[in-house]
Design an enzyme around this catalytic site. Structure first.
Site, short mmCIF file in Angstrom:
data_model
loop_
_atom_site.label_atom_id
_atom_site.label_comp_id
_atom_site.label_asym_id
_atom_site.label_seq_id
_atom_site.Cartn_x
_atom_site.Cartn_y
_atom_site.Cartn_z
N ASP A 1 0.95 -1.31 -0.04
CA ASP A 1 -0.07 0.08 -0.24
C ASP A 1 0.74 1.33 -0.10
OD1 ASP A 1 -1.90 1.92 0.04
OD2 ASP A 1 -2.79 1.17 2.06
N ASP B 1 -1.55 5.39 -6.47
CA ASP B 1 -1.83 4.66 -5.22
C ASP B 1 -2.00 3.28 -5.69
OD1 ASP B 1 -2.46 3.70 -2.74
OD2 ASP B 1 -4.75 4.15 -3.17
#
Length: 457
Positions: free
Chosen positions: A110, A329
């Site tokens: 992440d 992201d």
């Protein structure tokens, strides 16, 4: 003949709509909660703390930037990384050894999180039944962090440390949130060692890694199949910065197709990108806009084109100081565009598709909570070459050209959709599906992001 063809498409659409398993429905639901959290967090932090902005004048040519950091080891750290679609997740995961003796943990990769946290077992506190969770009482190298420490009171405030300290021996607690009414996790801070594989075949140990030992969390669906999150956001205590200081200043990944089975892998690499994945082109670089507050990978976007024609979009959309801007992201699957950009893109893609691939009317997505345009991809053979090619243009001249399959996405048997969503706020997010089959290099020393198409074999 026209009637027959139309009727067959209607029948096909009707059969598809009955009991169809949508691959991305749960993923979209998760993404929307995550997006709102990230957007809220970015806006809050950017408005209340100083952020460093690379202006165009400060955009130093790549060849004039600082020399790369030298790695402290031979070779590169090389963690197998795979898509988690088999677990009905939209993220990518790695398996990593933490503690001594080591416990193998499956962590979500992440770039939107600056905290590495794991499901944790601790005596006299709530325990998890998952056998793969980290039992810190059995790790000889685990060190709790006191709530009285300067780390807890000062350094970890950006990681949501709590101002709760009943005594000097009590641990430093956190309630880490991904934004307002979004995803969160609660636990205590500690440090431990992680053992990492390398390209030389000789494992290397990374000591004093900050780990959140989590007792509770909200994202139950995702965390049924994962043991925590590997935080690759921009924070001195994130795994990313802790590792790149030791291993050469940069990390990279090459995302295999997001629907790939778990035995199809590429790698999360810390070190030289040339060891990472096969490429047939030169890597392109663009500036990484650095923020001291919002730990995201901000890109300096100039605009978007389709079939080499720039779309008419107000430049304020790309300005993060005006509640816009764009981040890359890995933890968000879909790509979100602010309303002006979303509408401009859809106004080109929809007419290009609807003649041969009419919209399945039973699916009434508005582009905000679900995909707006889905079609039967088998009633009329789908030819990717007929789809306008999208490119993202950066201020420094670099251009990113995702594959058609990265924005005309499979969402179930015989069904494809335009895989964009309209952002609830002004923040643009390039999700991991758009990044697939590209090698991405994040140089945190020279403040650049590199990308090049790759099979990721």
């Amino acid at each position: 003949m026209v009637f027959s063809t139309t009727f067959s498409i209607i029948l096909a659409d009707s059969s598809i709509s009955q009991g169809r398993h949508r691959r991305l429905q749960k993923v979209i639901k998760h993404d929307i909660i995550r997006y709102r959290g990230i957007s809220h967090k970015a806006k809050l932090r950017l408005s209340t703390t100083h952020s460093r902005k690379l202006t165009y004048e400060e955009d130093i040519p790549i060849e004039e930037r600082e020399a790369p950091l030298k790695s402290t080891i031979q070779g590169s750290v090389k963690l197998p990384m795979y898509a988690a679609a088999e677990y009905e997740m939209g993220e990518y995961v790695v398996d990593i050894d933490v503690g001594n003796p080591p416990t193998k943990l499956r962590l979500v990769v992440d770039t939107g999180s600056d905290l590495t946290w794991v499901k944790c077992k601790k005596e006299n506190r709530r325990n998890f039944s998952n056998n793969e969770a980290l039992n810190v009482d059995k790790s000889l190298t685990y060190k709790p962090i006191s709530c009285e420490s300067a780390l807890c009171k000062e350094e970890f405030t950006s990681l949501s440390s709590l101002d709760v300290c009943p005594n000097v021996n009590a641990p430093c607690l956190y309630n880490y949130s991904y934004g307002d009414n979004g995803l969160w996790t609660y636990g205590m801070f500690g440090k431990d060692i992680t053992t990492l594989p390398t390209t030389t075949g000789k494992p290397v140990k990374l000591p004093n890694l900050l780990i959140g030992c989590s007792e509770s969390f909200t994202d139950k669906d995702t965390m049924k199949h994962a043991d925590g999150v590997l935080g690759l956001g921009i924070n001195p205590y994130a795994f990313s910065l802790h590792a790149v200081v030791q291993f050469g200043g940069s990390f990279s990944y090459c995302l295999v197709d997001h629907l790939s089975p778990t035995n199809v892998t590429n790698y999360l690499i810390f070190g030289d990108y040339k060891e990472k994945a096969p490429t047939q082109e030169f890597m392109r670089y663009t500036a990484l806009l650095v923020s001291d507050s919002a730990p995201y990978y901000w890109l300096n976007v100039k605009g978007v084109s389709l079939n080499h024609r720039m779309l008419s979009i107000d430049p304020i959309v790309w300005d993060r100081d005006a509640d816009g801007g764009t981040i890359l992201d890995s933890g968000t699957a879909a790509t979100y565009w602010a309303e002006p950009t979303y509408r401009a893109i859809m106004d080109v893609l929809v007419p290009a598709l609807e003649k041969d691939h009419p919209k399945i009317e039973q699916y009434r997505g508005d582009g905000k909570l679900d995909f707006e345009y889905c079609f039967n991809s088998t009633a009329t053979p789908f030819n990717q070459k007929q789809v306008p090619r999208l490119e993202i243009h950066f201020m420094d001249g670099a251009r990113f050209k995702p594959l058609v399959k990265s924005y005309i996405v499979d969402d179930g048997p015989d069904v494809s959709c335009i895989g964009f969503l309209e952002a609830p706020t002004g923040l643009n997010v390039i999700g991991n599906i758009m990044q697939q089959n590209y090698l991405w290099e994040f140089d945190l020393h020279q403040h650049t992001i590199g990308f090049v198409s790759s099979t990721c074999d």
